[in-house]
Design a protein around this motif. Structure first.
Motif, PDB file in Angstrom:
ATOM      1  N   ALA A 148       0.866  -1.180   0.000  1.00 29.40           N
ATOM      2  CA  ALA A 148       0.000   0.000   0.000  1.00 29.40           C
ATOM      3  C   ALA A 148       0.902   1.229   0.000  1.00 29.40           C
ATOM      4  O   ALA A 148       1.762   1.364   0.867  1.00 29.40           O
ATOM      5  CB  ALA A 148      -0.916   0.009   1.212  1.00 29.40           C
ATOM      6  N   VAL A 149       0.715   2.099  -0.973  1.00 29.50           N
ATOM      7  CA  VAL A 149       1.508   3.323  -1.096  1.00 29.50           C
ATOM      8  C   VAL A 149       0.710   4.471  -0.489  1.00 29.50           C
ATOM      9  O   VAL A 149      -0.421   4.739  -0.919  1.00 29.50           O
ATOM     10  CB  VAL A 149       1.862   3.626  -2.567  1.00 29.50           C
ATOM     11  N   VAL A 150       1.288   5.135   0.524  1.00 26.81           N
ATOM     12  CA  VAL A 150       0.592   6.194   1.254  1.00 26.81           C
ATOM     13  C   VAL A 150       1.206   7.543   0.911  1.00 26.81           C
ATOM     14  O   VAL A 150       2.433   7.713   0.960  1.00 26.81           O
ATOM     15  CB  VAL A 150       0.661   5.951   2.775  1.00 26.81           C
ATOM     16  N   HIS A 151       0.350   8.488   0.579  1.00 26.46           N
ATOM     17  CA  HIS A 151       0.788   9.849   0.259  1.00 26.46           C
ATOM     18  C   HIS A 151      -0.187  10.841   0.864  1.00 26.46           C
ATOM     19  O   HIS A 151      -1.399  10.730   0.654  1.00 26.46           O
ATOM     20  CB  HIS A 151       0.867  10.041  -1.264  1.00 26.46           C
ATOM     21  N   ALA A 152       0.331  11.802   1.660  1.00 30.43           N
ATOM     22  CA  ALA A 152      -0.494  12.842   2.280  1.00 30.43           C
ATOM     23  C   ALA A 152      -1.672  12.251   3.050  1.00 30.43           C
ATOM     24  O   ALA A 152      -2.797  12.739   2.980  1.00 30.43           O
ATOM     25  CB  ALA A 152      -0.980  13.822   1.225  1.00 30.43           C
ATOM     26  N   GLY A 153      -1.403  11.144   3.778  1.00 32.35           N
ATOM     27  CA  GLY A 153      -2.424  10.542   4.620  1.00 32.35           C
ATOM     28  C   GLY A 153      -3.392   9.612   3.920  1.00 32.35           C
ATOM     29  O   GLY A 153      -4.277   9.050   4.560  1.00 32.35           O
ATOM     30  N   GLN A 154      -3.240   9.420   2.609  1.00 32.71           N
ATOM     31  CA  GLN A 154      -4.176   8.592   1.842  1.00 32.71           C
ATOM     32  C   GLN A 154      -3.435   7.496   1.088  1.00 32.71           C
ATOM     33  O   GLN A 154      -2.300   7.691   0.647  1.00 32.71           O
ATOM     34  CB  GLN A 154      -4.948   9.445   0.830  1.00 32.71           C
ATOM     35  N   ILE A 155      -4.084   6.342   0.952  1.00 32.57           N
ATOM     36  CA  ILE A 155      -3.545   5.299   0.087  1.00 32.57           C
ATOM     37  C   ILE A 155      -3.824   5.695  -1.357  1.00 32.57           C
ATOM     38  O   ILE A 155      -4.972   5.956  -1.722  1.00 32.57           O
ATOM     39  CB  ILE A 155      -4.181   3.925   0.394  1.00 32.57           C
ATOM     40  N   VAL A 156      -2.758   5.761  -2.164  1.00 28.66           N
ATOM     41  CA  VAL A 156      -2.931   6.147  -3.564  1.00 28.66           C
ATOM     42  C   VAL A 156      -2.789   4.951  -4.502  1.00 28.66           C
ATOM     43  O   VAL A 156      -3.194   5.027  -5.674  1.00 28.66           O
ATOM     44  CB  VAL A 156      -1.928   7.249  -3.971  1.00 28.66           C
ATOM     45  N   GLU A 157      -2.218   3.835  -3.992  1.00 30.92           N
ATOM     46  CA  GLU A 157      -2.105   2.630  -4.814  1.00 30.92           C
ATOM     47  C   GLU A 157      -1.921   1.442  -3.891  1.00 30.92           C
ATOM     48  O   GLU A 157      -1.213   1.519  -2.885  1.00 30.92           O
ATOM     49  CB  GLU A 157      -0.923   2.751  -5.785  1.00 30.92           C
ATOM     50  N   ILE A 158      -2.584   0.333  -4.221  1.00 29.29           N
ATOM     51  CA  ILE A 158      -2.510  -0.853  -3.372  1.00 29.29           C
ATOM     52  C   ILE A 158      -2.710  -2.086  -4.227  1.00 29.29           C
ATOM     53  O   ILE A 158      -3.461  -2.063  -5.214  1.00 29.29           O
ATOM     54  CB  ILE A 158      -3.573  -0.799  -2.237  1.00 29.29           C
ATOM     55  N   GLY A 159      -2.007  -3.163  -3.852  1.00 30.37           N
ATOM     56  CA  GLY A 159      -2.191  -4.406  -4.587  1.00 30.37           C
ATOM     57  C   GLY A 159      -1.010  -5.341  -4.449  1.00 30.37           C
ATOM     58  O   GLY A 159      -0.135  -5.158  -3.589  1.00 30.37           O
ATOM     59  N   ASP A 160      -0.980  -6.359  -5.297  1.00 32.76           N
ATOM     60  CA  ASP A 160       0.091  -7.340  -5.317  1.00 32.76           C
ATOM     61  C   ASP A 160       1.440  -6.638  -5.459  1.00 32.76           C
ATOM     62  O   ASP A 160       1.598  -5.736  -6.292  1.00 32.76           O
ATOM     63  CB  ASP A 160      -0.134  -8.299  -6.493  1.00 32.76           C
ATOM     64  N   ALA A 161       2.413  -7.035  -4.616  1.00 35.03           N
ATOM     65  CA  ALA A 161       3.698  -6.332  -4.579  1.00 35.03           C
ATOM     66  C   ALA A 161       4.397  -6.326  -5.935  1.00 35.03           C
ATOM     67  O   ALA A 161       4.901  -5.293  -6.374  1.00 35.03           O
ATOM     68  CB  ALA A 161       4.601  -6.981  -3.526  1.00 35.03           C
ATOM     69  N   ALA A 162       4.424  -7.476  -6.613  1.00 35.53           N
ATOM     70  CA  ALA A 162       5.091  -7.536  -7.909  1.00 35.53           C
ATOM     71  C   ALA A 162       4.412  -6.621  -8.917  1.00 35.53           C
ATOM     72  O   ALA A 162       5.081  -5.937  -9.707  1.00 35.53           O
ATOM     73  CB  ALA A 162       5.112  -8.978  -8.413  1.00 35.53           C
ATOM     74  N   ALA A 163       3.077  -6.580  -8.887  1.00 38.78           N
ATOM     75  CA  ALA A 163       2.341  -5.740  -9.836  1.00 38.78           C
ATOM     76  C   ALA A 163       2.573  -4.259  -9.563  1.00 38.78           C
ATOM     77  O   ALA A 163       2.816  -3.463 -10.493  1.00 38.78           O
ATOM     78  CB  ALA A 163       0.850  -6.069  -9.763  1.00 38.78           C
ATOM     79  N   VAL A 164       2.515  -3.863  -8.295  1.00 40.69           N
ATOM     80  CA  VAL A 164       2.682  -2.440  -7.962  1.00 40.69           C
ATOM     81  C   VAL A 164       4.085  -1.963  -8.294  1.00 40.69           C
ATOM     82  O   VAL A 164       4.277  -0.862  -8.830  1.00 40.69           O
ATOM     83  CB  VAL A 164       2.368  -2.205  -6.467  1.00 40.69           C
ATOM     84  N   LEU A 165       5.105  -2.784  -7.995  1.00 41.82           N
ATOM     85  CA  LEU A 165       6.485  -2.353  -8.196  1.00 41.82           C
ATOM     86  C   LEU A 165       6.950  -2.457  -9.644  1.00 41.82           C
ATOM     87  O   LEU A 165       7.813  -1.699 -10.071  1.00 41.82           O
ATOM     88  CB  LEU A 165       7.421  -3.176  -7.303  1.00 41.82           C
ATOM     89  N   SER A 166       6.369  -3.379 -10.396  1.00 44.35           N
ATOM     90  CA  SER A 166       6.789  -3.540 -11.798  1.00 44.35           C
ATOM     91  C   SER A 166       5.997  -2.655 -12.743  1.00 44.35           C
ATOM     92  O   SER A 166       6.510  -2.241 -13.791  1.00 44.35           O
ATOM     93  CB  SER A 166       6.660  -5.005 -12.227  1.00 44.35           C
ATOM     94  N   ALA A 167       4.741  -2.359 -12.407  1.00 42.64           N
ATOM     95  CA  ALA A 167       3.905  -1.533 -13.280  1.00 42.64           C
ATOM     96  C   ALA A 167       3.123  -0.515 -12.456  1.00 42.64           C
ATOM     97  O   ALA A 167       1.892  -0.572 -12.388  1.00 42.64           O
ATOM     98  CB  ALA A 167       2.949  -2.422 -14.087  1.00 42.64           C
ATOM     99  N   PRO A 168       3.811   0.429 -11.810  1.00 41.23           N
ATOM    100  CA  PRO A 168       3.108   1.412 -10.966  1.00 41.23           C
ATOM    101  C   PRO A 168       2.208   2.297 -11.816  1.00 41.23           C
ATOM    102  O   PRO A 168       2.604   2.760 -12.893  1.00 41.23           O
ATOM    103  CB  PRO A 168       4.252   2.204 -10.338  1.00 41.23           C
TER     104      PRO A 168
END
Length: 582
Positions: A502-522
Motif C-alpha cells: 500500500a503506497v501512502v501519500h499525504a495521509g491517503q492510500i494512492v495505490e494498493i495491490g500485489d507487490a510484484a504488480a505495484v512495483l513492476s507496473a506502478p
C-alpha cells in the motif's frame, strides 16, 4: 589540494585506551571536493573514526592514542588536529568541519523551537540576526523539502517525525557552508524521495562550494550514487579502499564481498514474494479489516483557543489483511504510515471501522490480536529489566503471573529468534543491536498475536543483520501464520518481504495491490516517483535532481471534508487512485 590527511590513527576507550582500542591504524587522504564513503557494520569503528576528525570523540570517553590528522584550513595553514587545543577546535567545528549525526533527536534541544535552534546556527557562523536569520532558516528548511515551513519553525522537536527532524539537522549543518562535511548515516531515517533530495542537495552544494565529504553508511546503493572513493572497515581496520568502481566491481577482501552480497538490491518487483495466501486462489477470512480510517489533529494558536484547523494525518484508509500475509506500507516521512499503525493499536484517537475477528476483549483476557515492533530496539526495552522481565511484561499486563507455561513460552521464542535461553538474566545493553531487535520480536510474540505491526523494524540494522532478521520474520510467519503490517521507507526491503503493498501519500492510500504488480507496473505518479528515487548499485551513474516545487500542506480548515476518491482497477489485485489530469 589535500584537505585532510589521516595517518596511522589509533583510538581507544577506558582507563587504558591502548588496551581498549576500537580504531587500529586507519589512514586515508581526502582532497577538496572529493567524497569518501566509509562502509562497514556497527562496531567496525567507522563512526569513532569520524568523531576523531573533529575531536568530538574526546567528549565520549575516547582518546587518540597514536597517529596524525592534518587539516588544511581556509587560510592555507595546516592544523594538526590531534595536538590542537579546545579553543582551536571550537573555531573549526561547524565553520570548517560540519557533522550530521544519525539520531537527530539527540542533537536537537527539546525545549527550544526548531526556528530558534536554526537561527542560532546562522547567528554563530554567519553573523545573521533577527529577521535575516529567520528568513535564512526558512530558506534552509525549504531546500530540504519541509512542508509548512512557517509553522514548523515554531514547532518543538517532539512535534516532528523522525525524517523531518533529520532534515532540520541537515539544513542547520549545511547552512554553515563547511569545507568538510562528515555525514554519519544521515539518511537512515529518511524515505527514498527525501533521501534523493538530500543527496541532490549535497551534490549541488559540493559543486557550488567545493565542499569535501565523508559519508558513513551501510547502504552500498547510496554510496554508488555519491562517492568518489570507498573505504571498507572491519574490527577497527580499513580492510579495503580505492576508487568507487574498483571496490564495487572488483572487491578484493572477503568482508567487502560479504557486504555487497548482503545488501538488498531493488529489482522492480522481480524479487517480490510469490508465496502469499492469496496466490493460490481464495484466501482465508481477514484477521484485520480497516475501513475508512481517519486521524486528525487539531491545530491551536493557544492552549484553550478554538482550533484554527486540523492536520489530516490519515484520511479514509482502507485495507484488509489475511493470515500469513505481509502488507508493506510505504511512503514519505510524514505521510501518515506510522500514525495509521498507531491508530490500529489504539494509541491515537481515530474514527472509522477496525475489525479484528477473534479478538478477546474480556477483562483479564490472555490474548491480544495486535502487537508492535518499533524501529529503535534499545529505546523499546527498559534498561533496568532483565530479559525474563521484559518478556514477561505483556503477560503481566493482561493480569497473569509468571508460571511454568510462561517460562516455557519464553524458552521456545528465544530459541526461535536464535537467542540462548540462558540469557534470561541478562540486560539489554549486553546485546548487539540485531540481538535486541530479535528480543523485541520475541516479546511481541509472547501473547500469540494474529497481527504484528513492524514500524521501520529493520531500518537501523546493518545489512547482514537486516538480512538475518528478515529471514527470521519470514520463518516465524510461516510457522505461526502471522500477518504483518510492515512499515518501511526502504523499497528494496519491502520488495523482499511483502506480498502486497500500500503506497501512502499525504495521509491517503494512492495505490494498493500485489507487490510484484505495484512495483513492476506502478500506475500512480507518486508510486513512480518513489520507485525512481530508489538507490541502486546498477544505477550508480544516475544523478538525482533537486526538486524545487512546493511541498503540500496537510492542514485543512475546520469542518473540511475531502471529496470521495475515484479508483482505477489496474489488475486482479492492483488498483490506484484516479488522478486529476486537468
Amino acid at each position: 589540494m589535500t584537505l585532510l590527511s589521516v595517518s596511522g590513527l589509533h583510538v581507544g576507550f577506558g582507563r587504558d585506551p591502548k588496551a581498549g582500542e576500537v580504531v587500529r591504524g586507519v589512514s586515508f587522504d581526502l582532497a577538496a571536493g572529493q567524497t569518501l564513503a566509509i562502509v562497514g557494520e556497527s562496531g567496525s569503528g567507522k563512526s569513532v573514526t569520524a568523531l576523531s576528525l573533529n575531536r568530538l570523540v574526546d567528549f565520549g570517553g575516547g582518546t587518540i592514542t597514536e597517529g596524525s590528522i592534518r587539516l588544511t584550513r581556509a587560510d592555507g595553514d595546516v592544523l594538526e588536529v590531534t595536538q590542537a587545543d579546545e579553543a582551536a577546535m571550537t573555531r573549526v567545528r561547524g565553520a570548517e568541519i560540519g557533522m550530521i549525526f544519525q539520531e537527530p533527536m539527540t542533537s536537537l534541544n527539546p525545549v527550544l523551537t526548531v526556528g530558534a535552534q536554526m537561527e542560532e546556527a546562522f547567528r554563530l557562523h554567519r553573523g545573521l540576526a533577527g529577521a535575516a536569520a529567520r528568513a535564512a532558516a526558512k530558506d534552509a528548511l525549504d531546500r530540504v523539502r519541509i512542508p509548512d515551513v512557517a509553522r514548523r519553525l515554531g514547532d518543538y522537536p517532539h512535534q516532528l517525525s523522525g525524517g523531518m527532524l533529520q532534515r532540520v539537522m541537515i539544513a542547520s549543518v549545511l547552512a554553515c557552508n563547511p569545507r568538510l562535511l562528515i555525514a554519519d548515516e544521515p539518511t537512515t531515517a529518511l524515505d527514498v524521495t527525501v533521501q534523493a533530495q538530500i543527496m541532490a542537495l549535497l551534490g549541488e552544494l559540493k559543486q557550488e562550494t567545493g565542499m569535501a565529504m565523508i559519508f558513513i553508511t551501510h547502504d552500498i546503493g547510496l554510496v554508488a550514487g555519491i562517492a568518489d572513493r570507498v573505504m571498507v572497515m572491519q574490527d577497527g581496520r580499513a580492510v579495503e579502499q580505492g576508487a568507487l568502481a574498483e571496490v564495487l566491481d572488483h572487491p578484493q577482501h572477503d568482508y567487502t564481498r560479504h557486504l555487497l552480497h548482503a545488501v538488498p538490491h531493488f529489482a522492480n518487483g522481480r524479487a517480490a514474494r510469490q508465496d502469499g495466501p492469496r496466490a493460490g486462489g481464495a484466501a482465508a477470512a481477514p484477521v484485520l479489516t480497516v475501513q475508512d480510517l481517519v486521524v486528525r489533529f487539531p491545530v491551536k494558536r493557544r492552549m484553550f483557543a478554538r482550533a484554527k484547523g486540523e492536520i489530516h494525518a490519515v484520511e479514509r484508509v482502507s485495507f484488509d489483511l489475511v493470515p500469513g500475509e505481509t502488507l508493506g506500507i510505504v511512503g514519505e516521512s510524514g505521510s501518515g504510515k506510522s500514525t495509521a499503525a498507531r491508530a490500529i493499536l489504539g494509541l491515537v484517537r481515530s474514527r472509522g471501522t477496525l475489525a479484528l475477528p477473534g479478538a478477546d476483549t474480556r477483562a483479564g483476557a490472555s490474548q491480544r490480536p495486535v502487537q508492535m515492533v518499533f524501529q529503535n530496539p534499545y529505546a523499546s526495552l527498559n534498561p533496568r529489566l532483565t530479559v525474563e522481565s521484559l518478556l514477561a511484561e505483556p503477560v503481566i499486563a493482561t493480569g497473569h503471573g509468571i508460571d511454568d507455561a510462561v517460562r516455557a513460552r519464553m524458552a521456545q521464542l528465544l530459541a526461535r529468534v536464535d537467542l540462548p535461553t540462558n540469557c534470561l538474566g541478562r540486560y539489554p545493553h549486553e546485546f548487539s543491536g540485531g540481538q535486541r531487535q530479535r528480543l523485541c520480536i520475541a516479546r511481541a510474540l509472547m501473547l500469540n498475536p494474529s497481527v504484528v505491526v513492524l514500524d521501520e523494524a529493520v531500518s537501523a540494522l546493518d545489512v547482514s543483520v537486516q538480512a538475518r532478521v528478515l529471514e527470521l520474520l519470514v520463518d516465524l510467519q510461516r510457522e505461526f501464520g502471522l500477518a504483518y503490517l510492515f512499515i518501511s521507507h526502504d523499497m528494496a526491503v519491502v520488495e523482499r518481504i511483502a506480498h502486497r503493498i500500500a503506497v501512502v501519500h499525504a495521509g491517503q492510500i494512492v495505490e494498493i495491490g500485489d507487490a510484484a504488480a505495484v512495483l513492476s507496473a506502478p500506475r500512480h505518479s507518486y508510486t513512480r516517483r518513489l520507485i525512481s528515487a530508489v538507490p541502486n548499485i546498477d544505477r550508480r551513474h544516475v544523478r538525482f535532481t533537486l526538486d524545487t516545487s512546493t511541498v503540500g500542506s496537510l492542514l485543512r480548515p475546520p469542518g473540511y471534508e475531502p471529496p470521495m476518491a475515484d479508483w482505477v482497477q489496474v489488475g486482479p489485485d492492483h488498483r490506484a487512485r484516479a488522478e486529476d489530469t486537468a
